[in-house]
Each structure stands twice: as structure tokens, then as C-alpha cells.
Design a protein around this motif. Structure first.
Motif, mmCIF file in Angstrom:
data_model
loop_
_atom_site.group_PDB
_atom_site.id
_atom_site.type_symbol
_atom_site.label_atom_id
_atom_site.label_comp_id
_atom_site.label_asym_id
_atom_site.label_seq_id
_atom_site.Cartn_x
_atom_site.Cartn_y
_atom_site.Cartn_z
ATOM 1 N N GLY A 233 0.828 -1.195 0.000
ATOM 2 C CA GLY A 233 0.000 0.000 0.000
ATOM 3 C C GLY A 233 0.857 1.237 0.000
ATOM 4 O O GLY A 233 1.982 1.238 -0.506
ATOM 5 N N TYR A 234 0.333 2.289 0.611
ATOM 6 C CA TYR A 234 1.066 3.547 0.681
ATOM 7 C C TYR A 234 0.548 4.357 1.860
ATOM 8 O O TYR A 234 -0.525 4.105 2.387
ATOM 9 N N ARG B 171 3.876 10.856 -0.628
ATOM 10 C CA ARG B 171 3.343 9.490 -0.700
ATOM 11 C C ARG B 171 4.507 8.518 -0.535
ATOM 12 O O ARG B 171 5.469 8.568 -1.291
ATOM 13 N N VAL B 172 4.397 7.646 0.464
ATOM 14 C CA VAL B 172 5.396 6.610 0.707
ATOM 15 C C VAL B 172 4.782 5.271 0.305
ATOM 16 O O VAL B 172 3.811 4.820 0.921
ATOM 17 N N GLU B 173 5.307 4.671 -0.751
ATOM 18 C CA GLU B 173 4.860 3.337 -1.176
ATOM 19 C C GLU B 173 5.509 2.311 -0.255
ATOM 20 O O GLU B 173 6.677 2.450 0.122
ATOM 21 N N TRP B 174 4.747 1.281 0.134
ATOM 22 C CA TRP B 174 5.315 0.256 0.986
ATOM 23 C C TRP B 174 4.798 -1.132 0.605
ATOM 24 O O TRP B 174 3.754 -1.277 -0.026
ATOM 25 N N PHE C 60 -2.944 3.386 3.559
ATOM 26 C CA PHE C 60 -3.878 2.841 2.579
ATOM 27 C C PHE C 60 -3.429 1.458 2.140
ATOM 28 O O PHE C 60 -2.263 1.275 1.777
ATOM 29 N N ASN C 61 -4.348 0.489 2.154
ATOM 30 C CA ASN C 61 -4.081 -0.845 1.633
ATOM 31 C C ASN C 61 -4.445 -0.833 0.151
ATOM 32 O O ASN C 61 -5.606 -0.644 -0.210
ATOM 33 N N SER C 62 -3.475 -1.068 -0.724
ATOM 34 C CA SER C 62 -3.698 -1.032 -2.175
ATOM 35 C C SER C 62 -4.404 -2.267 -2.702
ATOM 36 O O SER C 62 -4.998 -2.231 -3.779
ATOM 37 N N SER C 63 -4.336 -3.368 -1.992
ATOM 38 C CA SER C 63 -4.921 -4.618 -2.472
ATOM 39 C C SER C 63 -6.427 -4.638 -2.241
ATOM 40 O O SER C 63 -6.899 -4.251 -1.169
ATOM 41 N N PRO D 46 5.380 11.038 -4.688
ATOM 42 C CA PRO D 46 5.969 9.763 -4.256
ATOM 43 C C PRO D 46 7.286 9.985 -3.508
ATOM 44 O O PRO D 46 8.029 10.904 -3.823
ATOM 45 N N VAL D 47 7.542 9.121 -2.561
ATOM 46 C CA VAL D 47 8.808 9.124 -1.834
ATOM 47 C C VAL D 47 9.456 7.776 -2.060
ATOM 48 O O VAL D 47 8.834 6.744 -1.859
ATOM 49 N N LYS D 48 10.716 7.763 -2.496
ATOM 50 C CA LYS D 48 11.406 6.507 -2.721
ATOM 51 C C LYS D 48 11.695 5.828 -1.393
ATOM 52 O O LYS D 48 12.099 6.481 -0.444
#
Length: 195
Positions: free
Chosen positions: A104-105, A117-120, A137-140, A191-193
Motif C-alpha cells: 500500500g502507501y 506518498r510513501v509506497e510500501w 492505505f491498503n492497495s490490495s 511519491p517518496v522513494k
């Protein structure tokens, strides 16, 4: 979390003064009275599958741990249902979030600053800055996501600086710990790497 000895003078917690309804401390404390944290030296079950309990004020499930009678560190495991998000909130504790499962992120920003935004995904470790707004946020759409939060709650509570504030866009409905939970302006986030 381990408690300080009884001979310490511990005044009432500092609550968010401008909007007491925004404070989550009472809901968190009531949850831990009703669902006592796990104690001991080790969590006896796998963090990916251990049963968690609904936390309506945070729009997820969770469970706290009081390991080794620590007085500074506090930890909790949280789970986001498929396709859902937590409430937007901020706190005075430092926190490391380790993604136990899922993807998610998170959206993170200070008042008046651009959202990041931090993707994880499983294995990611990140830390929202102290008192920065954040929301997970859960992306799935089919799988749950879990994160382990490790915080310095014991120290911050002892110093009477502990606050957990709900973002004004997250509205309380009625009495108790039920809230309307809306995602907030994540579309413009940068986005944040995480590598």
C-alpha cells in the motif's frame, strides 16, 4: 507498555486543547483496558496471522504488546482490510512502522506542506515524522495489510507530552469510538522513494 512505579507523580494526560473530540488517547486507553496488551518476552504467534481486534476509532484492527516490562518502547500491530485506509492522524511520539504483510502507501505531511506518498510492501520500514499528519492505505482489493508500529510512548506519556490527534476531516459520529473515515487529498501527493 510497562507502567511507571506507583510512587511517580503522574498528572492527567495532555489532551488536544483546541478540539478535545480529536484526541484518540481515551479510545486507545479504553481499548487496552478491554483488550489487555500481550505481555512477556516474545509474541507467542506469527505477526502475519495472530488474531487482531477491531479498533473503530482507527478504522482497522489492532493489538498492543507490553514486552519485557519496557517503560519507554510501546508496540502495536495493525491490520487494514482490503482496499481500506486508516484515519488521518498525528502524534507526539516517534514511530517506526515495519510492514509485516501486504502492500500500500501512506500519505504524510505537516500543516501547510505538500503531501508526500510513501509506497510500501512487506519488509519496508519507514517513520512518519513527529506531529506530521499521516494516513495508511491498503492497495490490495483482496488481501489484508499489516504493520508493526514501535513508538516511544512510555517516555512521552511520562513527560506529559503525549497526544494523538484525529485530522479535522475525520468526523466523530455519536458517542463512543465510531467515526466517519474518509481518505483525504492523496491524489496530489508526491511519491517518496523507499529504496
Amino acid at each position: 507498555m510497562g507502567e511507571w512505579p506507583d510512587d511517580f507523580d503522574m498528572p492527567e494526560q495532555v489532551f488536544v486543547r483546541d478540539n478535545p473530540d480529536a484526541s484518540e488517547i481515551a479510545a486507545r486507553d479504553e481499548f487496552n483496558r478491554t483488550n489487555p496488551p500481550l505481555k512477556g518476552f516474545v509474541v507467542p504467534e506469527d505477526l502475519r496471522t495472530i488474531e487482531l481486534i477491531k479498533r473503530p476509532w482507527r478504522n482497522n484492527k489492532g493489538l498492543w504488546f507490553e514486552l519485557a516490562e519496557n517503560r519507554i518502547l510501546s508496540a502495536h500491530l495493525a491490520e487494514l482490510a482490503p482496499g481500506t485506509n486508516s484515519v488521518r492522524h498525528r502524534h507526539t511520539t516517534e514511530a517506526y512502522l515495519y510492514i509485516v504483510k501486504g502492500e500500500g502507501y501512506s500519505i504524510i505531511n505537516y500543516d501547510g506542506q505538500p503531501e508526500q506518498r510513501v509506497e510500501w510492501s512487506e519488509g519496508t520500514l519507514f517513520s512518519p515524522p513527529v506531529w506530521a499528519w499521516h494516513q495508511h492505505f491498503n492497495s490490495s482489493e483482496t488481501e489484508t495489510a499489516r504493520y508493526l508500529a514501535v513508538q516511544d510512548t512510555g517516555l512521552i506519556r511520562h513527560m506529559r507530552f503525549h497526544q494523538i490527534e484525529r485530522h479535522p476531516t475525520q468526523l466523530k459520529i455519536g458517542e463512543g469510538t465510531d467515526y466517519v473515515v474518509n481518505a483525504v487529498g492523496a491524489g496530489a501527493a508526491q511519491p517518496v522513494k523507499t529504496t
